[in-house]
Scaffold this motif. Sequence first.
Motif, PDB file in Angstrom:
ATOM      1  N   GLU A 262      20.223 -29.447  15.439  1.00 40.62           N
ATOM      2  CA  GLU A 262      18.998 -29.483  14.575  1.00 40.62           C
ATOM      3  C   GLU A 262      18.406 -30.943  14.500  1.00 40.62           C
ATOM      4  O   GLU A 262      17.294 -31.040  14.155  1.00 40.62           O
TER       5      GLU A 262
ATOM      6  N   VAL B 269      26.633 -26.071  15.133  1.00 38.97           N
ATOM      7  CA  VAL B 269      25.447 -25.821  14.282  1.00 38.97           C
ATOM      8  C   VAL B 269      24.706 -26.991  13.822  1.00 38.97           C
ATOM      9  O   VAL B 269      23.715 -26.990  14.957  1.00 38.97           O
ATOM     10  N   CYS B 270      24.800 -27.834  13.241  1.00 41.68           N
ATOM     11  CA  CYS B 270      23.896 -28.815  12.760  1.00 41.68           C
ATOM     12  C   CYS B 270      23.549 -29.963  13.785  1.00 41.68           C
ATOM     13  O   CYS B 270      22.323 -30.206  13.860  1.00 41.68           O
TER      14      CYS B 270
ATOM     15  N   MET C  91      13.250 -19.794  -4.648  1.00 43.04           N
ATOM     16  CA  MET C  91      14.360 -20.993  -4.321  1.00 43.04           C
ATOM     17  C   MET C  91      14.518 -21.122  -2.969  1.00 43.04           C
ATOM     18  O   MET C  91      14.846 -22.111  -2.412  1.00 43.04           O
ATOM     19  N   HIS C  92      14.564 -19.879  -2.187  1.00 44.38           N
ATOM     20  CA  HIS C  92      15.081 -20.148  -0.757  1.00 44.38           C
ATOM     21  C   HIS C  92      13.913 -20.968   0.136  1.00 44.38           C
ATOM     22  O   HIS C  92      13.963 -21.701   0.823  1.00 44.38           O
TER      23      HIS C  92
ATOM     24  N   LYS D 170      14.054 -24.644  -0.545  1.00 45.67           N
ATOM     25  CA  LYS D 170      15.105 -24.855   0.262  1.00 45.67           C
ATOM     26  C   LYS D 170      14.738 -25.139   1.739  1.00 45.67           C
ATOM     27  O   LYS D 170      14.930 -26.374   2.301  1.00 45.67           O
ATOM     28  N   VAL D 171      14.267 -24.192   2.232  1.00 40.09           N
ATOM     29  CA  VAL D 171      13.638 -24.402   3.668  1.00 40.09           C
ATOM     30  C   VAL D 171      12.572 -25.443   3.813  1.00 40.09           C
ATOM     31  O   VAL D 171      12.678 -26.193   4.661  1.00 40.09           O
TER      32      VAL D 171
END
Lengths: 220, 220
Positions: free
Chosen positions: B132, B128-129, B1-2, B5-6
């Motif tokens: 990116e 944070v975001c 699942m991770h 998502k990545v």
Amino acid sequence: MHRTKVRIVEEALDANNTIAQANRADFDRAGVRVVNFMSAPGAGKTALLEHVVADTPGVRIGVLEGDVQGSMDADRLAALHVPVTQLNTDPSFGSECHLDANMVRSALPELPLAEIDLLVIENVGNLVCPAEFRVGEDARIMVSAVSEGEEKPLKYPLMFRACELVLINKIDLLPHLDFDLDRFLYNLDAVHPGVTRLLVSARTGEGLGAWCDWLRVAAG
Amino acid sequence: MHRTKVRIVEEALDANNTIAQANRADFDRAGVRVVNFMSAPGAGKTALLEHVVADTPGVRIGVLEGDVQGSMDADRLAALHVPVTQLNTDPSFGSECHLDANMVRSALPELPLAEIDLLVIENVGNLVCPAEFRVGEDARIMVSAVSEGEEKPLKYPLMFRACELVLINKIDLLPHLDFDLDRFLYNLDAVHPGVTRLLVSARTGEGLGAWCDWLRVAAG
């Protein structure tokens, strides 16, 4: 396209709420009250916690420490001999800018719930997304440092609206800032009328007794 | 699942980069250099811009102002008679905690590119975001206020690594804080060795001449 994006966001929040309710049920079964502790980066969450985790009589406090990476804050709190569990959003959770219910759920097996009365979940420093994700908490506290300016409630209304307590921190800096406290309180009441607020300073200790009292009631 | 998502995150970033390159091509064609201006909430981005937008000789500066909601910062800057365009991430973009290339692209028709040499894109306050998502900029500047503490580079390394210039703001508060500047610089060099840094105070004006010089070169 925007409508599709909004729908995806809503579905993600629905799924999050379902997991948050499961977390809440587990906390209730263990007799542990939970506080979601939020702020912008550098507002003083960890410094405030350092004052109360070991010094709030009658309440055994544990901390779940959320960070993008590293364990600096957890190390500071663990030095005070309280149970601290680290939760990093990077890399397992794609460097998320907030905690969500699923991340907190993944940490449940690590939490010493039988040994604590109150779990403080220190969220990632961010005034936007943490307010959108319940994690199974009973109450939400946010910290706003006076050095951030008096217009923050108007710029990040969801965060200020989401919480039951606003800690107004770093009041020792007031003589050295162009910060109009009355204006801040006016803005706060504009987005969350009458919300409980406490003036505090993690540096001088001012106001922390009132916060301990609040935590004692929350743990009740 | 991770892992799934990545992968979804990586695909979204790939799509973002494609749009960012299209933005960059449009800015290049118009002869406009672009700076992505980032920080935590309340670090002083708008106050710093107020000093330079009207006062950097030889550079016509325009501002694209990103906020979750409201136009308080844009109003402050527009009062200085520079071209300012407001971009809100709520509601059209799902209350995003950052600007992305597609949002900036949606604002392109509103930007007076023929009248400016340098566009400063003031991002949403978040450590944070925003780091990116490229938006088509030539350079990235981040502001770290000394009131946020000296460990911020270690806690938000992507942001400090992503930028070409770090403005260390609110140095007028140094006598009133337990802030170890050498420690901050040591942490900064640990995550981004040798990155250009300027000590500034939007309150006293200290260091702003050096920042104007930097902007003049960036606009070159």
